[in-house]
Design a protein around this motif. Structure first.
Motif, mmCIF file in Angstrom:
data_model
loop_
_atom_site.group_PDB
_atom_site.id
_atom_site.type_symbol
_atom_site.label_atom_id
_atom_site.label_comp_id
_atom_site.label_asym_id
_atom_site.label_seq_id
_atom_site.Cartn_x
_atom_site.Cartn_y
_atom_site.Cartn_z
ATOM 1 N N UNK A 14 -46.679 -6.356 -37.234
ATOM 2 C CA UNK A 14 -45.885 -7.387 -37.925
ATOM 3 C C UNK A 14 -44.505 -7.525 -37.296
ATOM 4 N N UNK A 15 -43.845 -6.397 -37.114
ATOM 5 C CA UNK A 15 -42.493 -6.417 -36.560
ATOM 6 C C UNK A 15 -42.490 -6.922 -35.125
ATOM 7 N N UNK A 16 -43.415 -6.435 -34.324
ATOM 8 C CA UNK A 16 -43.468 -6.855 -32.924
ATOM 9 C C UNK A 16 -43.838 -8.330 -32.790
ATOM 10 N N UNK A 17 -44.743 -8.811 -33.624
ATOM 11 C CA UNK A 17 -45.098 -10.229 -33.596
ATOM 12 C C UNK A 17 -43.908 -11.114 -33.930
ATOM 13 N N UNK A 18 -43.201 -10.763 -34.995
ATOM 14 C CA UNK A 18 -42.016 -11.534 -35.388
ATOM 15 C C UNK A 18 -40.943 -11.465 -34.301
ATOM 16 N N UNK A 19 -40.714 -10.264 -33.761
ATOM 17 C CA UNK A 19 -39.698 -10.104 -32.718
ATOM 18 C C UNK A 19 -40.067 -10.880 -31.463
ATOM 19 N N UNK A 20 -41.329 -10.908 -31.119
ATOM 20 C CA UNK A 20 -41.770 -11.678 -29.953
ATOM 21 C C UNK A 20 -41.468 -13.147 -30.147
ATOM 22 N N UNK A 21 -41.762 -13.665 -31.328
ATOM 23 C CA UNK A 21 -41.476 -15.082 -31.612
ATOM 24 C C UNK A 21 -39.977 -15.347 -31.666
ATOM 25 N N UNK A 22 -39.215 -14.377 -32.138
ATOM 26 C CA UNK A 22 -37.776 -14.566 -32.315
ATOM 27 C C UNK A 22 -36.974 -14.434 -31.034
ATOM 28 N N UNK A 23 -37.336 -13.473 -30.197
ATOM 29 C CA UNK A 23 -36.467 -13.113 -29.093
ATOM 30 C C UNK A 23 -37.052 -13.308 -27.705
#
Length: 75
Positions: A14-23
């Motif tokens: 979850x965290x890595x998916x969101x971070x990938x989309x964000x950054x």
């Protein structure tokens, strides 16, 4: 690194998916969506996974799916 230790960790996905989309410089939304979708598939009862899935889909411009994800824990 967390995924290399346990690729089935819904929190890490979850965290890595969101971070990938964000950054991500290349806006790798497909990869980000795959990660958050997998997190929800692994633990459909996780409000945290659903929340980050919603935010990831919002960043990817898929607002209807984002709303559905953010509403899921309350259904």
């Amino acid at each position: 690194m967390a995924l290399s230790i346990d690729g089935n960790d819904d929190v890490a996905l979850s965290i890595l998916g969101w971070a990938t989309a964000s950054f991500s410089d290349d806006d790798d939304y497909d990869t980000a969506r795959e990660m958050v979708d997998r997190a929800v598939a692994l633990n459909a009862n996780s409000a945290f996974a659903w929340e980050l899935r919603g935010f990831t889909y919002e960043l990817a411009g898929q607002l209807e799916e984002a709303i559905r994800s953010l509403s899921a824990p309350f259904d």
